[in-house]
Design an enzyme around this catalytic site. Structure first.
Site, PDB file in Angstrom:
ATOM      1  N   SER A 105     -23.377   4.953   3.051  1.00 43.05           N
ATOM      2  CA  SER A 105     -23.960   4.114   2.006  1.00 43.05           C
ATOM      3  C   SER A 105     -23.469   4.554   0.633  1.00 43.05           C
ATOM      4  O   SER A 105     -23.298   5.745   0.368  1.00 43.05           O
ATOM      5  CB  SER A 105     -25.484   4.224   2.047  1.00 43.05           C
ATOM      6  OG  SER A 105     -26.050   3.671   0.876  1.00 43.05           O
ATOM      7  N   GLN A 128     -19.755   1.709   2.361  1.00 44.52           N
ATOM      8  CA  GLN A 128     -20.507   0.500   1.996  1.00 44.52           C
ATOM      9  C   GLN A 128     -20.720   0.478   0.492  1.00 44.52           C
ATOM     10  O   GLN A 128     -21.181   1.456  -0.104  1.00 44.52           O
ATOM     11  CB  GLN A 128     -21.854   0.479   2.714  1.00 44.52           C
ATOM     12  CG  GLN A 128     -22.771  -0.678   2.284  1.00 44.52           C
ATOM     13  CD  GLN A 128     -23.745  -0.277   1.193  1.00 44.52           C
ATOM     14  OE1 GLN A 128     -24.239   0.842   1.189  1.00 44.52           O
ATOM     15  NE2 GLN A 128     -24.009  -1.176   0.256  1.00 44.52           N
ATOM     16  N   TYR A 130     -22.091  -1.892  -3.025  1.00 51.22           N
ATOM     17  CA  TYR A 130     -22.639  -3.059  -3.712  1.00 51.22           C
ATOM     18  C   TYR A 130     -21.699  -3.310  -4.894  1.00 51.22           C
ATOM     19  O   TYR A 130     -21.449  -2.386  -5.683  1.00 51.22           O
ATOM     20  CB  TYR A 130     -24.041  -2.773  -4.249  1.00 51.22           C
ATOM     21  CG  TYR A 130     -25.095  -2.531  -3.188  1.00 51.22           C
ATOM     22  CD1 TYR A 130     -25.677  -3.590  -2.501  1.00 51.22           C
ATOM     23  CD2 TYR A 130     -25.511  -1.234  -2.891  1.00 51.22           C
ATOM     24  CE1 TYR A 130     -26.658  -3.363  -1.547  1.00 51.22           C
ATOM     25  CE2 TYR A 130     -26.491  -0.999  -1.928  1.00 51.22           C
ATOM     26  CZ  TYR A 130     -27.059  -2.073  -1.261  1.00 51.22           C
ATOM     27  OH  TYR A 130     -28.029  -1.844  -0.315  1.00 51.22           O
ATOM     28  N   THR A 156     -22.074  -5.218   0.833  1.00 49.79           N
ATOM     29  CA  THR A 156     -23.385  -5.775   1.166  1.00 49.79           C
ATOM     30  C   THR A 156     -23.697  -6.923   0.210  1.00 49.79           C
ATOM     31  O   THR A 156     -23.680  -6.746  -1.000  1.00 49.79           O
ATOM     32  CB  THR A 156     -24.452  -4.672   1.090  1.00 49.79           C
ATOM     33  OG1 THR A 156     -24.084  -3.637   2.005  1.00 49.79           O
ATOM     34  CG2 THR A 156     -25.827  -5.204   1.452  1.00 49.79           C
ATOM     35  N   ARG A 165     -40.756  -4.355  -1.490  1.00 47.07           N
ATOM     36  CA  ARG A 165     -41.178  -3.393  -0.463  1.00 47.07           C
ATOM     37  C   ARG A 165     -42.533  -2.827  -0.847  1.00 47.07           C
ATOM     38  O   ARG A 165     -42.638  -1.910  -1.650  1.00 47.07           O
ATOM     39  CB  ARG A 165     -40.135  -2.274  -0.347  1.00 47.07           C
ATOM     40  CG  ARG A 165     -38.705  -2.831  -0.390  1.00 47.07           C
ATOM     41  CD  ARG A 165     -37.816  -2.393   0.707  1.00 47.07           C
ATOM     42  NE  ARG A 165     -36.535  -3.061   0.600  1.00 47.07           N
ATOM     43  CZ  ARG A 165     -35.391  -2.470   0.279  1.00 47.07           C
ATOM     44  NH1 ARG A 165     -35.367  -1.160   0.073  1.00 47.07           N
ATOM     45  NH2 ARG A 165     -34.276  -3.160   0.209  1.00 47.07           N
ATOM     46  N   LYS A 222     -21.327  -7.571   4.767  1.00 44.67           N
ATOM     47  CA  LYS A 222     -22.580  -7.216   5.439  1.00 44.67           C
ATOM     48  C   LYS A 222     -23.715  -8.040   4.847  1.00 44.67           C
ATOM     49  O   LYS A 222     -23.898  -8.056   3.631  1.00 44.67           O
ATOM     50  CB  LYS A 222     -22.877  -5.728   5.248  1.00 44.67           C
ATOM     51  CG  LYS A 222     -24.225  -5.271   5.782  1.00 44.67           C
ATOM     52  CD  LYS A 222     -24.358  -3.757   5.724  1.00 44.67           C
ATOM     53  CE  LYS A 222     -25.623  -3.256   6.378  1.00 44.67           C
ATOM     54  NZ  LYS A 222     -26.819  -3.435   5.571  1.00 44.67           N
ATOM     55  N   HIS A 246     -30.538  -6.716   6.655  1.00 44.39           N
ATOM     56  CA  HIS A 246     -30.896  -5.487   5.954  1.00 44.39           C
ATOM     57  C   HIS A 246     -32.108  -4.817   6.608  1.00 44.39           C
ATOM     58  O   HIS A 246     -32.937  -4.195   5.938  1.00 44.39           O
ATOM     59  CB  HIS A 246     -31.175  -5.785   4.477  1.00 44.39           C
ATOM     60  CG  HIS A 246     -30.680  -4.741   3.514  1.00 44.39           C
ATOM     61  ND1 HIS A 246     -29.629  -4.943   2.655  1.00 44.39           N
ATOM     62  CD2 HIS A 246     -31.099  -3.473   3.260  1.00 44.39           C
ATOM     63  CE1 HIS A 246     -29.438  -3.858   1.920  1.00 44.39           C
ATOM     64  NE2 HIS A 246     -30.316  -2.951   2.265  1.00 44.39           N
TER      65      HIS A 246
HETATM   66  C1  LIG Z   1     -34.030   3.509   4.763  1.00 46.24           C
HETATM   67  C2  LIG Z   1     -32.964   2.453   4.775  1.00 46.24           C
HETATM   68  C3  LIG Z   1     -32.007   2.451   3.777  1.00 46.24           C
HETATM   69  C4  LIG Z   1     -30.996   1.485   3.786  1.00 46.24           C
HETATM   70  N1  LIG Z   1     -30.019   1.556   2.841  1.00 46.24           N
HETATM   71  C5  LIG Z   1     -29.004   0.658   2.867  1.00 46.24           C
HETATM   72  C6  LIG Z   1     -27.936   0.753   1.927  1.00 46.24           C
HETATM   73  O1  LIG Z   1     -27.881   1.643   1.087  1.00 46.24           O
HETATM   74  N2  LIG Z   1     -26.962  -0.196   1.993  1.00 46.24           N
HETATM   75  C7  LIG Z   1     -26.973  -1.202   2.919  1.00 46.24           C
HETATM   76  O2  LIG Z   1     -26.066  -2.038   2.948  1.00 46.24           O
HETATM   77  N3  LIG Z   1     -27.963  -1.291   3.841  1.00 46.24           N
HETATM   78  C8  LIG Z   1     -28.961  -0.387   3.829  1.00 46.24           C
HETATM   79  N4  LIG Z   1     -29.947  -0.471   4.782  1.00 46.24           N
HETATM   80  C9  LIG Z   1     -29.869  -1.489   5.850  1.00 46.24           C
HETATM   81  C10 LIG Z   1     -29.100  -0.956   7.062  1.00 46.24           C
HETATM   82  O3  LIG Z   1     -27.726  -0.860   6.790  1.00 46.24           O
HETATM   83  C11 LIG Z   1     -29.228  -1.879   8.283  1.00 46.24           C
HETATM   84  O4  LIG Z   1     -28.860  -3.180   7.926  1.00 46.24           O
HETATM   85  C12 LIG Z   1     -30.608  -1.881   8.909  1.00 46.24           C
HETATM   86  O5  LIG Z   1     -31.236  -0.632   8.795  1.00 46.24           O
HETATM   87  C13 LIG Z   1     -30.470  -2.258  10.380  1.00 46.24           C
HETATM   88  O6  LIG Z   1     -31.696  -2.343  10.977  1.00 46.24           O
HETATM   89  P1  LIG Z   1     -32.351  -1.166  11.887  1.00 46.24           P
HETATM   90  O7  LIG Z   1     -32.830  -0.139  10.908  1.00 46.24           O
HETATM   91  O8  LIG Z   1     -33.436  -1.878  12.578  1.00 46.24           O
HETATM   92  O9  LIG Z   1     -31.287  -0.628  12.806  1.00 46.24           O
HETATM   93  C14 LIG Z   1     -30.968   0.489   4.791  1.00 46.24           C
HETATM   94  C15 LIG Z   1     -31.943   0.498   5.784  1.00 46.24           C
HETATM   95  C16 LIG Z   1     -32.928   1.473   5.795  1.00 46.24           C
HETATM   96  C17 LIG Z   1     -33.931   1.463   6.906  1.00 46.24           C
END
Ligand SMILES: Cc1cc2nc3c(=O)[nH]c(=O)nc-3n(C[C@H](O)[C@H](O)[C@H](O)COP(=O)(O)O)c2cc1C
Length: 349
Positions: A105, A128, A130, A156, A165, A222, A246
């Site tokens: 990330s 990844q 933004y 993303t 949230r 993404k 996400h």
């Molecule tokens: C705590 C947390 C932080 C996340 N941070 C990012 C991030 O920095 N960038 C991003 O593209 N997605 C982020 N995501 C989304 C994840 O890449 C992903 O799409 C998602 O967690 C998939 O679902 P799952 O947790 O059920 O496997 C985050 C998800 C979580 C749970």
């Protein structure tokens, strides 16, 4: 050792401060989509084949020329140091050992260069990002990813603004603990300070054109859920898609990702990945049946990291590997490539 990802989550929950567990587990608004991602997998039923003489399974797949050992990649998640002091460095070592892709990330608590060093030559590392409103900053981030040896750039696009949230608001969690930073944003100001990541609401396909022109790395979008956007993305030079909502953290009541993936895989010929709610090997097999090349896991990696550090991440990935292998065997498939669409029935539970 825990026997399932669900048990890892329970361990992590016991170990983490409440505000950290809530940050990781939670989602937007009423968390309808958080639940829907998992429930949609459970709703789909498998229709296995028998007596096909498959003594061994090969779980390997190829992504942008790299062979990885199973159809599971680590989706990008922010702030791994909240889960374990070693943070992303531990995650990188575990991903390297498992022989799969880590998508680091932009909001990581170690820099992409340090993550690459920790993972070593064996790690297929993706970055990844933004897109930032200052093109110079985006360009610097892309160069840092290239210099770190990243194999793909994931952009993303589901976050023009932050999702709401409620757990984080209730817990007052808006900043990292003092002294911790998004290390990739260091030195991007004139005075060598650390910038905050910006969500840019006016992003458009022009920005994607700019980014594709900026780098030779394959660009993966993404956060695409609509098949028309998937087609447009490919027209703009995007080389892969990560179907994602996400993890239910942005638009609540968005479609479950497993319900979106088949329509997208049907209209593009670039690799399609999907994340959201993958907790079992059978979930992975269902995604493959719908045309995904691989799945991403977000929270399961954080649960492993929080429960048992680097070893925990390894254990989560190995649990999934064993479950996928078993699911392939029980459905009569010798490899990810043999998983056919008719293995999944939506209509008969
Ligand atoms: C705590 C947390 C932080 C996340 N941070 C990012 C991030 O920095 N960038 C991003 O593209 N997605 C982020 N995501 C989304 C994840 O890449 C992903 O799409 C998602 O967690 C998939 O679902 P799952 O947790 O059920 O496997 C985050 C998800 C979580 C749970």
């Amino acid at each position: 050792m825990p026997f399932s990802i669900r048990e890892f989550e329970a361990l992590a929950r016991d170990r983490l401060p409440r505000y950290v567990y809530d940050f990781m587990a939670g989602g937007a608004d009423d968390e309808v989509t958080v639940r829907a991602n998992e429930n949609a997998f459970a709703r789909l039923r498998l229709l296995p084949r028998v007596l096909r003489g498959r003594p061994k399974r090969d779980l390997g797949i190829t992504l942008f020329g790299d062979e990885i050992t199973m159809p599971v990649v680590l989706s990008p998640t922010a702030f791994h140091r909240l889960a374990d002091p070693e943070g992303e460095l531990a995650t990188a070592r575990a991903a390297a050992r498992a022989g799969t892709v880590m998508i680091a990330s932009m909001a990581s608590t170690a820099s992409i260069g340090d993550i690459a060093k920790a993972g070593g030559a064996d790690l297929a590392l993706w970055f990844q990002a933004y897109i930032q409103s200052d093109t110079g900053i985006t360009r610097t981030l892309v160069r840092r990813a290239e210099d770190a040896g990243c194999r793909a750039l994931v952009v993303t696009v589901d976050s023009p603004v932050f999702g709401w949230r409620e757990r984080d608001h209730r817990n007052g969690f808006h900043h990292l603990p003092v002294g911790w930073h998004c290390e990739n944003m260091r030195d991007l100001t004139g005075d060598g300070g650390v910038l905050d990541i910006e969500m840019v609401a006016d992003l458009s396909w022009d920005h994607i054109d700019q980014l594709v022109a900026m780098t030779d790395l394959p660009v993966v979008l993404k956060g695409v859920l609509h098949p028309d956007d998937a087609v447009t993305a490919v027209d703009h030079g995007v080389r892969g898609l990560l179907v994602s909502n996400h993890g239910g953290r942005q638009l609540d009541t968005a479609i479950a990702t497993i319900d979106a993936v088949a329509d997208i895989a049907a209209v593009v010929d670039v690799p399609v990945l999907v994340d959201g709610g993958v907790r079992r090997g059978t979930d992975v097999v269902k995604a493959l049946a719908f045309g995904a090349r691989a799945v991403g896991v977000g929270r399961p990696v954080l649960w492993g990291l929080a429960a048992r550090g680097e070893d925990g991440v390894t254990e989560v990935l190995e649990l999934l590997r064993a479950e996928i292998d078993r699911a392939l065997a029980l459905t009569g498939c010798a490899s990810a490539h043999e998983v056919a669409r008719d293995l999944v029935r939506e209509d008969r539970c």
